[in-house]
Design an enzyme around this catalytic site. Structure first.
Site, PDB file in Angstrom:
ATOM      1  N   LYS A  41       0.851  -1.206   0.000  1.00  0.00           N
ATOM      2  CA  LYS A  41       0.000   0.000   0.000  1.00  0.00           C
ATOM      3  C   LYS A  41       0.879   1.245   0.000  1.00  0.00           C
ATOM      4  O   LYS A  41       2.049   1.204   0.423  1.00  0.00           O
ATOM      5  CB  LYS A  41      -0.940   0.035   1.206  1.00  0.00           C
ATOM      6  CG  LYS A  41      -0.265   0.152   2.595  1.00  0.00           C
ATOM      7  CD  LYS A  41       0.093   1.546   3.050  1.00  0.00           C
ATOM      8  CE  LYS A  41       0.876   1.570   4.361  1.00  0.00           C
ATOM      9  NZ  LYS A  41       1.646   2.721   4.640  1.00  0.00           N
ATOM     10  N   ASP A 169      -1.961  -1.235  10.602  1.00  0.00           N
ATOM     11  CA  ASP A 169      -2.253  -1.305   9.164  1.00  0.00           C
ATOM     12  C   ASP A 169      -2.905  -2.627   8.752  1.00  0.00           C
ATOM     13  O   ASP A 169      -3.338  -2.775   7.612  1.00  0.00           O
ATOM     14  CB  ASP A 169      -0.955  -1.151   8.343  1.00  0.00           C
ATOM     15  CG  ASP A 169      -0.505   0.296   8.234  1.00  0.00           C
ATOM     16  OD1 ASP A 169      -1.326   1.202   8.492  1.00  0.00           O
ATOM     17  OD2 ASP A 169       0.675   0.517   7.892  1.00  0.00           O
TER      18      ASP A 169
HETATM   19  P1  ATP Z   1       4.650  -0.230   7.733  1.00  0.00           P
HETATM   20  O1  ATP Z   1       4.410   0.388   6.392  1.00  0.00           O
HETATM   21  O2  ATP Z   1       3.440  -0.993   8.225  1.00  0.00           O
HETATM   22  O3  ATP Z   1       5.250   0.690   8.713  1.00  0.00           O
HETATM   23  P2  ATP Z   1       7.192  -1.249   7.103  1.00  0.00           P
HETATM   24  O4  ATP Z   1       7.288  -1.203   5.613  1.00  0.00           O
HETATM   25  O5  ATP Z   1       7.780  -0.097   7.832  1.00  0.00           O
HETATM   26  O6  ATP Z   1       5.693  -1.418   7.492  1.00  0.00           O
HETATM   27  P3  ATP Z   1       7.807  -4.029   7.234  1.00  0.00           P
HETATM   28  O7  ATP Z   1       8.337  -4.229   5.863  1.00  0.00           O
HETATM   29  O8  ATP Z   1       6.446  -4.535   7.511  1.00  0.00           O
HETATM   30  O9  ATP Z   1       7.906  -2.497   7.663  1.00  0.00           O
HETATM   31  O10 ATP Z   1       8.873  -4.690   8.234  1.00  0.00           O
HETATM   32  C1  ATP Z   1       9.198  -4.162   9.479  1.00  0.00           C
HETATM   33  C2  ATP Z   1       9.920  -5.242  10.291  1.00  0.00           C
HETATM   34  O11 ATP Z   1       8.992  -6.251  10.594  1.00  0.00           O
HETATM   35  C3  ATP Z   1      11.044  -5.912   9.537  1.00  0.00           C
HETATM   36  O12 ATP Z   1      12.278  -5.383   9.911  1.00  0.00           O
HETATM   37  C4  ATP Z   1      10.971  -7.358   9.944  1.00  0.00           C
HETATM   38  O13 ATP Z   1      11.942  -7.680  10.904  1.00  0.00           O
HETATM   39  C5  ATP Z   1       9.601  -7.541  10.597  1.00  0.00           C
HETATM   40  N1  ATP Z   1       8.680  -8.444   9.867  1.00  0.00           N
HETATM   41  C6  ATP Z   1       7.781  -9.223  10.474  1.00  0.00           C
HETATM   42  N2  ATP Z   1       7.056  -9.890   9.563  1.00  0.00           N
HETATM   43  C7  ATP Z   1       7.495  -9.530   8.359  1.00  0.00           C
HETATM   44  C8  ATP Z   1       7.126  -9.904   7.024  1.00  0.00           C
HETATM   45  N3  ATP Z   1       6.174 -10.798   6.793  1.00  0.00           N
HETATM   46  N4  ATP Z   1       7.765  -9.302   6.006  1.00  0.00           N
HETATM   47  C9  ATP Z   1       8.734  -8.391   6.273  1.00  0.00           C
HETATM   48  N5  ATP Z   1       9.142  -8.022   7.498  1.00  0.00           N
HETATM   49  C10 ATP Z   1       8.526  -8.580   8.551  1.00  0.00           C
END
Ligand code: ATP
Length: 318
Positions: A41, A169
């Site tokens: 998203k 989210d």
């Molecule tokens: P958001 O946009 O919700 O803030 P984000 O893009 O900042 O998400 P994610 O890519 O979801 O962050 O990953 C954040 C942390 O979550 C990663 O460093 C990882 O250690 C952990 N994590 C847990 N589950 C997952 C997954 N399925 N895919 C990727 N990272 C994951």
């Protein structure tokens, strides 16, 4: 719903076999596989209204899925207890109880008394720690898959209530339609989708902590707030420039000071023909909207070259 005893795959399969006995020998009785794509998203608008007593923030955002996705393949075998294993093609993604896929399966198991061995193969394409809800969307895919694999009579609303326990989210990712998101992200109202366009997504190689961004945001002192209501109207009218002109993310007040490259990539996107460009979520990913595919592809190539980035994609709303 049967809440008195554990439900395994056996319940599901015995019922199916009862319906079509001729498959009794051919089909595997105790194993089932399912593949789902989990979409990234972006936030077309992101406003923070206030910091709450519990430390969460009340937000007002417009969420849009893009055609950039992870693929999850679930294999479930009958067992007396619930066990979970996970494998990912990217070594830096944790494959243990820290993974949101693991957490979703465990929570479904606990809530609906499920048994079985669940194995998940994750093909990770969504940039990690990027502000694109990569973990949350995988988590949502796991909720959907578990419901389907175990034949559970559970509504999306119920899944969303469970999902918010694992991340703000997650309810949006379960819903997966263009939406106005309020509360901490769990109050969702479907809105008209983003009109056809091309969305260039660029993930700088910097690491931004969501916690740090929110802690450094002075929500009560923000000078300007995005026109979210105006964006909802523009979406309803299918007015892409009306949407683009209202794109704004208040978290940039924190991140662009600390990481000037975010602002530089935004400017490069705009100079390369974007209707507008902003940061998604708490960053550092920047995205820009383009009306022409060729212009979007040229802009993506320019950003790859100029900033030496590998995670740059031309996507579409979906
Ligand atoms: P958001 O946009 O919700 O803030 P984000 O893009 O900042 O998400 P994610 O890519 O979801 O962050 O990953 C954040 C942390 O979550 C990663 O460093 C990882 O250690 C952990 N994590 C847990 N589950 C997952 C997954 N399925 N895919 C990727 N990272 C994951």
């Amino acid at each position: 719903r049967d809440t008195d005893r554990s439900r395994g795959l056996g319940d599901v399969y015995k019922r199916q076999i009862g319906n079509s006995g001729k498959n009794r020998k051919e089909r595997p009785l105790r194993m089932k596989t399912l593949t789902r794509n989990a979409y990234a998203k972006v936030n077309l608008a992101l406003d923070v209204l206030r910091r709450r007593e519990d430390g969460y923030h009340d937000v007002c955002m417009i969420m849009q899925n893009l055609s950039l996705y992870d693929t999850l393949t679930f294999t479930v075998e009958e067992a007396d207890t619930l066990t979970i294993t996970l494998a990912c093609d990217k070594a830096f993604v944790p494959c243990d109880a820290r993974n949101l896929i693991y957490k979703a399966i465990a929570l479904m198991g606990e809530t609906y008394h499920l048994t079985g061995h669940v194995h998940v193969e994750l093909v990770k394409r969504i940039p990690v720690e990027a502000g694109m809800a990569g973990g949350s969307t995988d988590c949502a895919a796991a909720f959907h898959a578990m419901r389907e694999l175990y034949g559970l009579d559970v509504s999306d609303q119920e899944l969303m209530k469970l999902g918010v326990k694992l991340g703000a989210d997650v309810p949006y990712c379960i819903m997966a339609k263009t939406a106005l998101s309020e509360g901490i992200g769990e109050v969702l109202t479907e809105v008209a989708p983003l009109p056809d366009c091309f969305v260039v997504v660029a993930k700088p190689t910097i690491s931004v902590s969501t916690k740090m961004v929110y802690e450094n945001l002075h929500a009560n002192e923000l000078q300007h707030h995005p026109d979210v209501a105006g964006m909802v109207d523009a979406l309803k009218q299918g007015d892409l420039s009306g949407v683009a002109s209202r794109m704004e993310n208040v978290l940039e007040t924190v991140t662009t000071k600390l990481y000037p490259q975010i602002e530089e990539i935004k400017q490069t996107m705009k100079e390369s023909g974007a209707e507008n460009a902003i940061m998604s979520g708490s960053g550092p990913t920047v995205f820009g909207l383009y009306t022409e595919k060729a212009t979007a592809e040229q802009a993506a190539e320019k950003i790859r070259q100029q900033y030496g980035l590998s995670e740059v994609y031309v996507t579409q709303p979906c």
